[in-house]
Design a protein around this motif. Sequence first.
Motif, PDB file in Angstrom:
ATOM      1  N   ASP A  87     103.370  -7.540  -7.320  1.00 16.43           N
ATOM      2  CA  ASP A  87     103.147  -8.854  -7.939  1.00 16.43           C
ATOM      3  C   ASP A  87     103.715  -8.891  -9.349  1.00 16.43           C
ATOM      4  N   LEU A 152     102.225 -17.484 -11.788  1.00 16.66           N
ATOM      5  CA  LEU A 152     102.034 -17.945 -10.416  1.00 16.66           C
ATOM      6  C   LEU A 152     102.024 -16.790  -9.419  1.00 16.66           C
ATOM      7  N   VAL A 156      98.348 -11.815  -7.209  1.00 12.58           N
ATOM      8  CA  VAL A 156      98.367 -12.091  -5.768  1.00 12.58           C
ATOM      9  C   VAL A 156      98.401 -10.760  -5.024  1.00 12.58           C
ATOM     10  N   VAL A 166      97.582 -16.613   0.296  1.00 17.01           N
ATOM     11  CA  VAL A 166      97.095 -16.589  -1.085  1.00 17.01           C
ATOM     12  C   VAL A 166      98.175 -17.099  -2.030  1.00 17.01           C
ATOM     13  N   GLN A 167      99.418 -16.645  -1.822  1.00 15.64           N
ATOM     14  CA  GLN A 167     100.499 -17.084  -2.709  1.00 15.64           C
ATOM     15  C   GLN A 167     100.745 -18.587  -2.596  1.00 15.64           C
ATOM     16  N   ARG A 168     100.775 -19.099  -1.379  1.00 11.15           N
ATOM     17  CA  ARG A 168     101.013 -20.530  -1.212  1.00 11.15           C
ATOM     18  C   ARG A 168      99.880 -21.359  -1.818  1.00 11.15           C
ATOM     19  N   ARG A 169      98.647 -20.898  -1.625  1.00 12.60           N
ATOM     20  CA  ARG A 169      97.508 -21.606  -2.213  1.00 12.60           C
ATOM     21  C   ARG A 169      97.586 -21.589  -3.733  1.00 12.60           C
ATOM     22  N   ARG A 170      98.045 -20.485  -4.301  1.00 14.17           N
ATOM     23  CA  ARG A 170      98.208 -20.402  -5.757  1.00 14.17           C
ATOM     24  C   ARG A 170      99.177 -21.490  -6.244  1.00 14.17           C
ATOM     25  N   LEU A 171     100.248 -21.698  -5.514  1.00 15.46           N
ATOM     26  CA  LEU A 171     101.232 -22.719  -5.892  1.00 15.46           C
ATOM     27  C   LEU A 171     100.626 -24.114  -5.820  1.00 15.46           C
ATOM     28  N   GLU A 173      97.434 -24.948  -5.904  1.00 15.37           N
ATOM     29  CA  GLU A 173      96.378 -25.110  -6.905  1.00 15.37           C
ATOM     30  C   GLU A 173      96.936 -25.299  -8.304  1.00 15.37           C
ATOM     31  N   ALA A 174      98.187 -24.874  -8.513  1.00  7.99           N
ATOM     32  CA  ALA A 174      98.850 -25.093  -9.807  1.00  7.99           C
ATOM     33  C   ALA A 174      99.425 -26.510  -9.904  1.00  7.99           C
TER      34      ALA A 174
END
Length: 218
Positions: A87, A152, A156, A166-171, A173-174
Amino acid sequence: MSAYGPVGPTELLVIAKEPVPGRVKTRLCPPFTPAEAAELAAAALADTLETLLTLPARRRVLVLEGRPGPWVPPGVEVVAQSAGGLDERLAAAFGACTGPALLVGMDTPQITAGHLAPALAPDGWAGCGAWFGPAEDGGFWALGLAEPDPALLRGVPMSTPRTGAVQRRRLVEAGLTVRDLPVLLDVDTAADADRVAADAPDGRFAAALAGLTAAGVR
C-alpha cells in the motif's frame, strides 16, 4: 505521436519486481522452478510494457523493485519503488505523479489497448475521479486517479480476497466518481498461467509457457 508512442494526458505506471529467481511468482513453484517462474514473470512484464508503449500517455514509468536491465524498452522510464508495504509503495508511486495517472501490475500480460481504452479515451477523465480494474481473486489489476492522492491507498490491506472491495470503497467514500474496467485474471498459479496464455496466445508470456510445457516441466 512521440518517438515512443502516442501522447496523452495520463501518466501510465507499471509496478513490478525485477524478474529474479526466488523473488517473483513464487506461487508458481511447483510445478515450475524458481528460474522458470522468473522466466514467466519476465515474459509477462515484457508483454505489459509493450502494450503500454502503444497507448496514449504523457509518461510511461516502470516502478521497479530491483535493478533495471536491458529488458526495459526505450520509451519507458524507471523509478525505484519506495520502502514499506505494498500500500505504501503504490501510494508513493501515485504521489510522484503530477496529473491523471493509471497504474497496472505485471501479473496481467493479457491486457490490451481495448481493456484500458475507456480510461485513456479523450473524455476518459470527464466527470470521473477514478478508474478501477477488479481482479478475479478479489484484488485489482488497474487503478487510475484523476488527482493522485497517496492517502487513497495507504492502509488498504493488500493481497487479500477483500483488497479490491476495500480499495474501491475507499475511493467512493472520498467522494470520487468511480468507473470500472473489465475484470481480469492475475497470474498467481499454474492454472492461472494456462488461462491467461489461452486469452493472449500470441504474446511472449504464452510463448514462454508453451516452451516450458514442451520441455516437460509439467
